[in-house]
Design an enzyme around this catalytic site. Sequence first.
Site, PDB file in Angstrom:
ATOM      1  N   ARG A 227     -39.885  56.176  23.713  1.00 43.26           N
ATOM      2  CA  ARG A 227     -38.963  57.185  23.005  1.00 43.26           C
ATOM      3  C   ARG A 227     -38.496  57.514  21.611  1.00 43.26           C
ATOM      4  O   ARG A 227     -38.991  56.920  20.823  1.00 43.26           O
ATOM      5  CB  ARG A 227     -37.126  56.902  23.363  1.00 43.26           C
ATOM      6  CG  ARG A 227     -36.426  56.952  24.507  1.00 43.26           C
ATOM      7  CD  ARG A 227     -36.856  58.345  25.735  1.00 43.26           C
ATOM      8  NE  ARG A 227     -36.178  58.434  26.837  1.00 43.26           N
ATOM      9  CZ  ARG A 227     -36.823  57.686  28.160  1.00 43.26           C
ATOM     10  NH1 ARG A 227     -38.308  58.044  27.924  1.00 43.26           N
ATOM     11  NH2 ARG A 227     -36.226  58.048  29.232  1.00 43.26           N
ATOM     12  N   HIS A 275     -44.560  64.342  26.045  1.00 44.20           N
ATOM     13  CA  HIS A 275     -43.927  63.789  27.521  1.00 44.20           C
ATOM     14  C   HIS A 275     -44.877  63.820  28.429  1.00 44.20           C
ATOM     15  O   HIS A 275     -43.998  63.953  29.256  1.00 44.20           O
ATOM     16  CB  HIS A 275     -42.582  64.072  27.255  1.00 44.20           C
ATOM     17  CG  HIS A 275     -41.719  63.110  27.430  1.00 44.20           C
ATOM     18  ND1 HIS A 275     -40.093  62.413  26.971  1.00 44.20           N
ATOM     19  CD2 HIS A 275     -41.409  61.984  28.318  1.00 44.20           C
ATOM     20  CE1 HIS A 275     -39.580  61.852  27.280  1.00 44.20           C
ATOM     21  NE2 HIS A 275     -40.699  60.967  28.195  1.00 44.20           N
TER      22      HIS A 275
HETATM   23  P1  NAP Z   1     -38.144  47.697  31.117  1.00 48.46           P
HETATM   24  O1  NAP Z   1     -38.445  47.607  32.542  1.00 48.46           O
HETATM   25  O2  NAP Z   1     -36.622  47.743  31.443  1.00 48.46           O
HETATM   26  O3  NAP Z   1     -38.893  46.959  30.109  1.00 48.46           O
HETATM   27  C1  NAP Z   1     -37.611  46.902  29.012  1.00 48.46           C
HETATM   28  C2  NAP Z   1     -38.555  45.514  28.189  1.00 48.46           C
HETATM   29  O4  NAP Z   1     -38.425  45.755  26.357  1.00 48.46           O
HETATM   30  C3  NAP Z   1     -38.471  44.296  29.069  1.00 48.46           C
HETATM   31  O5  NAP Z   1     -39.668  43.227  28.455  1.00 48.46           O
HETATM   32  C4  NAP Z   1     -37.013  43.935  27.589  1.00 48.46           C
HETATM   33  O6  NAP Z   1     -37.667  42.318  27.292  1.00 48.46           O
HETATM   34  C5  NAP Z   1     -37.726  44.586  26.905  1.00 48.46           C
HETATM   35  N1  NAP Z   1     -37.002  45.010  25.272  1.00 48.46           N
HETATM   36  C6  NAP Z   1     -35.025  45.625  25.713  1.00 48.46           C
HETATM   37  N2  NAP Z   1     -34.852  45.810  24.226  1.00 48.46           N
HETATM   38  C7  NAP Z   1     -35.376  44.570  23.922  1.00 48.46           C
HETATM   39  C8  NAP Z   1     -35.368  43.923  22.349  1.00 48.46           C
HETATM   40  N3  NAP Z   1     -33.685  44.405  21.626  1.00 48.46           N
HETATM   41  N4  NAP Z   1     -35.856  43.493  21.416  1.00 48.46           N
HETATM   42  C9  NAP Z   1     -37.241  43.033  22.715  1.00 48.46           C
HETATM   43  N5  NAP Z   1     -37.595  43.000  23.511  1.00 48.46           N
HETATM   44  C10 NAP Z   1     -36.122  43.896  24.472  1.00 48.46           C
HETATM   45  O7  NAP Z   1     -38.565  49.296  31.187  1.00 48.46           O
HETATM   46  P2  NAP Z   1     -39.868  50.057  31.603  1.00 48.46           P
HETATM   47  O8  NAP Z   1     -39.521  50.216  33.069  1.00 48.46           O
HETATM   48  O9  NAP Z   1     -41.079  49.507  31.107  1.00 48.46           O
HETATM   49  O10 NAP Z   1     -39.790  51.549  30.341  1.00 48.46           O
HETATM   50  C11 NAP Z   1     -39.444  51.039  29.162  1.00 48.46           C
HETATM   51  C12 NAP Z   1     -38.900  52.755  28.463  1.00 48.46           C
HETATM   52  O11 NAP Z   1     -40.225  53.806  29.034  1.00 48.46           O
HETATM   53  C13 NAP Z   1     -38.311  53.348  29.136  1.00 48.46           C
HETATM   54  O12 NAP Z   1     -36.921  52.295  28.268  1.00 48.46           O
HETATM   55  C14 NAP Z   1     -38.582  54.886  28.653  1.00 48.46           C
HETATM   56  O13 NAP Z   1     -38.012  54.881  27.154  1.00 48.46           O
HETATM   57  C15 NAP Z   1     -40.064  54.706  28.396  1.00 48.46           C
HETATM   58  N6  NAP Z   1     -40.883  55.272  29.339  1.00 48.46           N
HETATM   59  C16 NAP Z   1     -41.436  57.137  28.880  1.00 48.46           C
HETATM   60  C17 NAP Z   1     -42.312  57.331  30.215  1.00 48.46           C
HETATM   61  C18 NAP Z   1     -42.832  58.363  28.600  1.00 48.46           C
HETATM   62  O14 NAP Z   1     -44.087  59.114  30.009  1.00 48.46           O
HETATM   63  N7  NAP Z   1     -42.981  59.108  27.924  1.00 48.46           N
HETATM   64  C19 NAP Z   1     -42.540  57.199  30.948  1.00 48.46           C
HETATM   65  C20 NAP Z   1     -41.378  56.581  32.049  1.00 48.46           C
HETATM   66  C21 NAP Z   1     -41.041  55.607  30.129  1.00 48.46           C
HETATM   67  P3  NAP Z   1     -37.010  41.660  28.909  1.00 48.46           P
HETATM   68  O15 NAP Z   1     -38.110  41.351  29.769  1.00 48.46           O
HETATM   69  O16 NAP Z   1     -36.734  40.350  27.508  1.00 48.46           O
HETATM   70  O17 NAP Z   1     -35.629  41.920  29.827  1.00 48.46           O
HETATM   71  C1  GLV Z   2     -39.567  59.849  31.277  1.00 49.72           C
HETATM   72  O1  GLV Z   2     -39.869  59.422  29.838  1.00 49.72           O
HETATM   73  C2  GLV Z   2     -38.625  58.397  32.079  1.00 49.72           C
HETATM   74  O2  GLV Z   2     -37.702  57.711  31.201  1.00 49.72           O
HETATM   75  O3  GLV Z   2     -39.154  58.103  32.937  1.00 49.72           O
END
Ligand code: NAP
Ligand code: GLV
Length: 312
Positions: A227, A275
């Site tokens: 983000r 994005h």
């Molecule tokens: P997720 O499954 O919720 O994973 C979040 C990870 O971040 C977990 O490993 C969590 O630790 C870690 N985390 C959270 N807070 C933290 C902190 N304070 N310090 C250290 N580690 C921390 O999320 P996801 O599905 O992988 O997605 C991540 C992000 O990618 C989304 O929230 C979104 O913003 C972004 N995204 C971007 C796109 C794009 O097209 N650019 C697409 C989809 C998503 P734990 O494992 O210990 O819980």
């Molecule tokens: C894209 O950024 C998503 O959060 O799905």
Amino acid sequence: MKIAFSAAVGADERAEWLQVLRAACPRHEWLEHWSPGQAVDVAVVANPQPGALQGLHGLRLVQSLWAGVERLLQDPTLPADVPLARMVDPAMNVAMAETAAWAVLSLHRGFFDYARQQRETRWRQLPQRRAGTVPVLVLGLGAMGRAVAARLAALGYPVSAWRRSAAVDVPLPGVQVLHGQAALAAALAGTEVLINLLPLTPDTRAILCAPLFARLPRGACVVNFARGGHLVEPDLLAALDGGHLRHALLDVFAAEPLATDHPFWTHPRVTVLPHVAALTDAHSACRVVAANLDRVERGELPWHLVDRGRGY
Ligand code: NAP
Ligand code: GLV
């Protein structure tokens, strides 16, 4: 069940989503409009405008079509007692792993430099290094971070991944899992490519800032796929212009679309994507939605619930 659909997207995209959702979940009644106090079982939403769900009655689930739910969590009208599920879709994880592989290969092999050389009609071969000499650190080891770390390790990069908890779940071969500030500081010092895949929470906002960049070795690269709120933009520009960072690859921004006069567009060592690192795949996302609607109907706990206290 009655399902309210709310999406801050154009009319064509909205119609497309509804068509795929209705086809995947034909037993349910899909509503685009509702009156105050109307009884609805589930709201399926794509980054909706704040207040969009206000007045709905009897909600049993809010299902996001987006992985990141920080905008929903900031909406004071989102009912506090209704479970919120985010999108966790294997197709999106694969897309993110592909984009990350392209990013790291391009940075490691100098392909952004060659693109610049082509614009300058300049013929110059750069050293060709082995992947095993390019350490990568992934911030976040969730659905996206795991897919990315596994793909990069399979390509031969030394990969570390940083997470909030010390939990040990399914091991990732070739990936060193880290947690805690001390481990992060130590890992940054040996990182050549940093990839951010954290959720945006009060703890992670502005994490990509001058003190973190200063811990990276000179010549490191920063990739932000999570983000825009994670990045302090002036700090990044200063680190690039001062020669400390070599390149930044940015897919997400504080204000989207990125303003046409923003310095990132024309900076020679910034690559801008609109994005698109991992777009929601409507067909596979609808299968995820259908599975959660079935669980709500059966009175079971939905998958991929957000912990509102943690913010992700
Ligand atoms: P997720 O499954 O919720 O994973 C979040 C990870 O971040 C977990 O490993 C969590 O630790 C870690 N985390 C959270 N807070 C933290 C902190 N304070 N310090 C250290 N580690 C921390 O999320 P996801 O599905 O992988 O997605 C991540 C992000 O990618 C989304 O929230 C979104 O913003 C972004 N995204 C971007 C796109 C794009 O097209 N650019 C697409 C989809 C998503 P734990 O494992 O210990 O819980
Ligand atoms: C894209 O950024 C998503 O959060 O799905």
